[in-house]
Every structure is written in structure tokens, then in C-alpha cells.
Design a protein around this motif. Structure first.
Motif, mmCIF file in Angstrom:
data_model
loop_
_atom_site.group_PDB
_atom_site.id
_atom_site.type_symbol
_atom_site.label_atom_id
_atom_site.label_comp_id
_atom_site.label_asym_id
_atom_site.label_seq_id
_atom_site.Cartn_x
_atom_site.Cartn_y
_atom_site.Cartn_z
ATOM 1 N N PRO A 173 -10.223 -32.864 35.802
ATOM 2 C CA PRO A 173 -10.523 -34.261 35.406
ATOM 3 C C PRO A 173 -10.946 -34.454 33.955
ATOM 4 C CG PRO A 173 -11.337 -33.852 37.614
ATOM 5 C CD PRO A 173 -10.828 -32.535 37.107
ATOM 6 N N PRO A 174 -11.859 -33.652 33.399
ATOM 7 C CA PRO A 174 -12.228 -33.889 31.990
ATOM 8 C C PRO A 174 -11.052 -33.722 31.029
ATOM 9 C CG PRO A 174 -13.878 -32.546 33.066
ATOM 10 C CD PRO A 174 -12.713 -32.615 34.004
ATOM 11 N N LEU A 175 -10.213 -32.701 31.265
ATOM 12 C CA LEU A 175 -9.053 -32.488 30.389
ATOM 13 C C LEU A 175 -7.995 -33.560 30.616
ATOM 14 C CD1 LEU A 175 -8.645 -28.594 30.494
ATOM 15 C CD2 LEU A 175 -9.653 -30.012 28.710
ATOM 16 N N ALA A 176 -7.865 -34.008 31.873
ATOM 17 C CA ALA A 176 -6.929 -35.102 32.148
ATOM 18 C C ALA A 176 -7.356 -36.372 31.433
ATOM 19 C CB ALA A 176 -6.840 -35.342 33.662
ATOM 20 N N ALA A 177 -8.654 -36.637 31.425
ATOM 21 C CA ALA A 177 -9.168 -37.818 30.722
ATOM 22 C C ALA A 177 -8.957 -37.678 29.218
ATOM 23 C CB ALA A 177 -10.649 -38.007 31.039
ATOM 24 N N ALA A 206 -6.010 -39.292 24.361
ATOM 25 C CA ALA A 206 -5.166 -38.941 23.221
ATOM 26 C C ALA A 206 -3.843 -39.707 23.278
ATOM 27 C CB ALA A 206 -4.912 -37.442 23.192
ATOM 28 N N TYR A 207 -3.308 -39.831 24.483
ATOM 29 C CA TYR A 207 -2.070 -40.598 24.658
ATOM 30 C C TYR A 207 -2.273 -42.056 24.268
ATOM 31 C CZ TYR A 207 1.620 -43.207 27.011
ATOM 32 O OH TYR A 207 2.647 -44.084 27.279
ATOM 33 N N GLY A 208 -3.356 -42.650 24.746
ATOM 34 C CA GLY A 208 -3.628 -44.043 24.431
ATOM 35 C C GLY A 208 -3.797 -44.269 22.935
ATOM 36 N N ALA A 209 -4.504 -43.340 22.264
ATOM 37 C CA ALA A 209 -4.724 -43.484 20.825
ATOM 38 C C ALA A 209 -3.420 -43.352 20.046
ATOM 39 C CB ALA A 209 -5.727 -42.437 20.357
ATOM 40 N N LEU A 210 -2.609 -42.361 20.397
ATOM 41 C CA LEU A 210 -1.356 -42.148 19.662
ATOM 42 C C LEU A 210 -0.356 -43.264 19.958
ATOM 43 C CD1 LEU A 210 -0.040 -40.179 17.707
ATOM 44 C CD2 LEU A 210 0.915 -38.951 19.665
ATOM 45 N N ILE A 253 1.756 -39.191 32.135
ATOM 46 C CA ILE A 253 0.417 -38.913 31.645
ATOM 47 C C ILE A 253 -0.556 -39.708 32.511
ATOM 48 C CG2 ILE A 253 -1.211 -39.059 29.711
ATOM 49 C CD1 ILE A 253 0.969 -37.106 29.129
ATOM 50 N N ALA A 254 -1.417 -39.009 33.225
ATOM 51 C CA ALA A 254 -2.420 -39.656 34.087
ATOM 52 C C ALA A 254 -1.783 -40.637 35.069
ATOM 53 C CB ALA A 254 -3.477 -40.359 33.244
ATOM 54 N N GLY A 255 -0.596 -40.287 35.576
ATOM 55 C CA GLY A 255 0.043 -41.103 36.592
ATOM 56 C C GLY A 255 0.923 -42.225 36.090
ATOM 57 N N HIS A 256 1.010 -42.425 34.775
ATOM 58 C CA HIS A 256 1.868 -43.484 34.247
ATOM 59 C C HIS A 256 2.947 -42.866 33.356
ATOM 60 C CE1 HIS A 256 -0.318 -43.052 30.442
ATOM 61 N NE2 HIS A 256 -1.444 -43.174 31.128
ATOM 62 N N PRO A 257 4.080 -43.549 33.199
ATOM 63 C CA PRO A 257 5.188 -42.983 32.395
ATOM 64 C C PRO A 257 4.757 -42.700 30.955
ATOM 65 C CG PRO A 257 5.921 -44.884 33.655
ATOM 66 C CD PRO A 257 4.428 -44.841 33.785
ATOM 67 N N ASN A 258 5.300 -41.629 30.406
ATOM 68 C CA ASN A 258 5.005 -41.243 29.028
ATOM 69 C C ASN A 258 6.002 -41.916 28.089
ATOM 70 O OD1 ASN A 258 4.349 -40.041 26.621
ATOM 71 N ND2 ASN A 258 4.633 -37.945 27.316
ATOM 72 N N ASP A 259 5.624 -43.064 27.536
ATOM 73 C CA ASP A 259 6.523 -43.818 26.659
ATOM 74 C C ASP A 259 6.747 -43.135 25.319
ATOM 75 O OD1 ASP A 259 6.775 -45.794 28.582
ATOM 76 O OD2 ASP A 259 5.079 -46.971 27.818
ATOM 77 N N LEU A 260 5.907 -42.164 24.972
ATOM 78 C CA LEU A 260 6.085 -41.466 23.698
ATOM 79 C C LEU A 260 7.404 -40.697 23.657
ATOM 80 C CD1 LEU A 260 2.483 -40.064 23.109
ATOM 81 C CD2 LEU A 260 3.591 -41.939 21.868
ATOM 82 N N LEU A 261 7.899 -40.297 24.831
ATOM 83 C CA LEU A 261 9.140 -39.527 24.876
ATOM 84 C C LEU A 261 10.349 -40.361 24.474
ATOM 85 C CD1 LEU A 261 8.609 -37.463 28.156
ATOM 86 C CD2 LEU A 261 8.187 -36.774 25.798
ATOM 87 N N ALA A 262 10.182 -41.678 24.436
ATOM 88 C CA ALA A 262 11.291 -42.543 24.043
ATOM 89 C C ALA A 262 11.434 -42.644 22.522
ATOM 90 C CB ALA A 262 11.104 -43.933 24.641
ATOM 91 N N HIS A 263 10.471 -42.101 21.780
ATOM 92 C CA HIS A 263 10.494 -42.214 20.321
ATOM 93 C C HIS A 263 11.254 -41.038 19.700
ATOM 94 C CE1 HIS A 263 7.604 -45.578 19.839
ATOM 95 N NE2 HIS A 263 7.164 -45.154 21.013
ATOM 96 N N ASP A 264 11.722 -41.249 18.480
ATOM 97 C CA ASP A 264 12.482 -40.212 17.788
ATOM 98 C C ASP A 264 12.191 -40.257 16.293
ATOM 99 O OD1 ASP A 264 14.686 -41.826 16.249
ATOM 100 O OD2 ASP A 264 14.719 -42.640 18.290
#
Length: 244
Positions: free
Chosen positions: A7-11, A16-20, A125-136
Motif C-alpha cells: 500500500p505505501p508504495l502503491a500510494a 507520482a502518476y498524478g503529478a506527472l 496505475i492504482a486500478g485506473h488506466p495509465n494515460d501516460l502510455l498514450a504519449h510519445d
């Protein structure tokens, strides 16, 4: 075992995902918004690590100043390795430094590279789709590594070209760093043997080799890092010159 299921690492990963992702949204609709966000994050981290770089430069200056005394210890206790080791460690202790001080910046950056690697590797990431993978970046997906593309496909000329450019920049910067900041040899020291010097020279390129296996986002972080490191070391070498 997935360490990010803890849980702590997942959070931490989710934060980090939210910030980026938020930073990438801020830069939209600019091309390569997520890549630009990675560059900005890298610059922020390197700025925070400036005190560590100053400490490293001071330690390097101290080690160079201690080189004559280390040579004296080699001549005095060369036939007694245990005594030589104790005397060497005591010398560094008296000078409030360490022969391993230069490894601190690398160790501090390891968690950041690990986070970037994970952020651009997971579909969720944390149960929701990782939209960062759509970037290039110039048509190269930020979540693809060069080795994965070459071994598992599909082949992309854009990805190959972008990785090739980043690797070339890292290799040139690394070679300049290696030539400009050669370690000061100590007579009769095991660290100054031809084999050890060759190994230390090869280690300069470890980052370039590592970049082959990580997602493009992490390779971009490493590229900015090696450039920053070279510029910072040049500036700090002028501020803390080595004794002649």
C-alpha cells in the motif's frame, strides 16, 4: 512479487502518476507534453541535488589532496594489507570524507529512475488506466524500450531514431566526462592498476547500456541527467579545483 502492491508504495506510485500526468496536461497542447514534463521533473530533481553535487566536489578535492599521503601509506604498509586498509580508512575518517562519496548522487537517483520505469511500464496505475502510455516523443512511444522494440516488435523507425539520438548524446557526453574528469592515480594502489582503471573507464558507459533496456521516458531522464552532471561538474571543478 509486485513490490508496488504494498500500500505505501502503491500510494507513492499513484501520487507520482498524478503529478506527472498533471504536469503533462499543463503543457498541452504542446507536442511531446509528457516528454517535456519528464524533462522538467528531471531539472527539478537535479536542482534539489545541487547540495549533494557540491559535497561530492568537495570530497573529490579532498581525495586529491590526500593522494600524497595515500602514496606514503602504500610505501609504508604495502606488505601488510590489513594495516594498510585500517590506516587508509582512518585517514579518510580524520579528513571527514569517504572514498565512496561519489556514489551518493547515483544512489539518490535510483528511486526516481525506478518510478519512471514503472510509470511507463504498467497499463494500469492504482486500478485506473495509465494515460501516460498514450504519449510519445517525435512519434516514439514513451513506454517502449529499444531492446523490447528490437526483440518483440513491432519495429518503428521513429522509435529507433529517437533512441539513437538520445544514446548518441549520452555517449558523447559520457566520453567528454571520462576524458575531462580522469581519476587521480595513486602509485602502487590496487585502484590504480591497469585492469581497475579500464573497469572504471568502462563503468562510465553503464548509463548508456542501461538506457537500452528502460522505457523511453526513463532514457530521456538519463539523457538530461548526464548533460546536467557534466555541466555541474565543470562549474564545481572551477569552484573547487584539484591541487596540482
Amino acid at each position: 512479487m509486485d513490490i508496488f502492491a504494498f500500500p505505501p508504495l502503491a500510494a507513492l506510485l499513484d501520487a507520482a502518476y498524478g503529478a506527472l500526468a498533471g504536469l503533462a496536461t499543463f503543457f498541452e497542447p504542446a507536442a511531446g507534453a509528457a516528454a517535456l514534463a519528464v524533462v522538467v521533473v528531471t531539472l527539478i530533481i537535479r536542482t534539489l541535488l545541487i547540495p549533494v553535487g557540491i559535497s561530492q566536489a568537495r570530497a573529490e578535492q579532498t581525495r586529491a589532496r590526500l593522494a600524497p599521503r595515500l602514496r606514503a601509506l602504500q610505501k609504508r604498509h604495502g606488505k601488510n594489507p590489513e594495516r594498510l586498509q585500517l590506516e587508509t580508512l582512518q585517514l579518510y575518517r580524520d579528513e571527514n570524507t569517504s572514498p565512496f562519496a561519489g556514489f551518493l548522487p547515483v544512489l539518490l537517483q535510483a528511486p526516481v529512475v525506478g518510478l519512471l520505469y514503472t510509470l511507463f511500464l504498467r497499463a494500469e496505475i492504482a486500478g485506473h488506466p495509465n494515460d501516460l502510455l498514450a504519449h510519445d516523443l517525435f512519434g516514439a512511444p514513451l513506454g517502449t524500450s529499444l531492446v523490447h522494440m528490437l526483440t518483440a516488435g513491432p519495429f518503428s523507425l521513429q522509435t529507433f531514431a529517437v533512441f539513437g539520438g538520445l544514446l548518441a548524446i549520452m555517449a558523447v557526453t559520457t566520453e567528454i566526462t571520462r576524458r575531462v574528469f580522469r581519476p587521480t592515480p595513486v602509485d602502487d594502489s590496487p585502484m590504480s592498476s591497469p585492469g581497475m582503471l579500464r573497469m572504471m573507464s568502462a563503468l562510465h558507459y553503464a548509463t548508456v547500456v542501461f538506457a537500452l533496456f528502460v522505457p523511453l521516458a526513463a532514457a530521456l531522464y538519463l539523457t538530461v541527467t548526464v548533460i546536467w552532471t557534466l555541466i555541474q561538474r565543470i562549474i564545481l571543478r572551477r569552484r573547487y579545483p584539484l591541487p596540482v
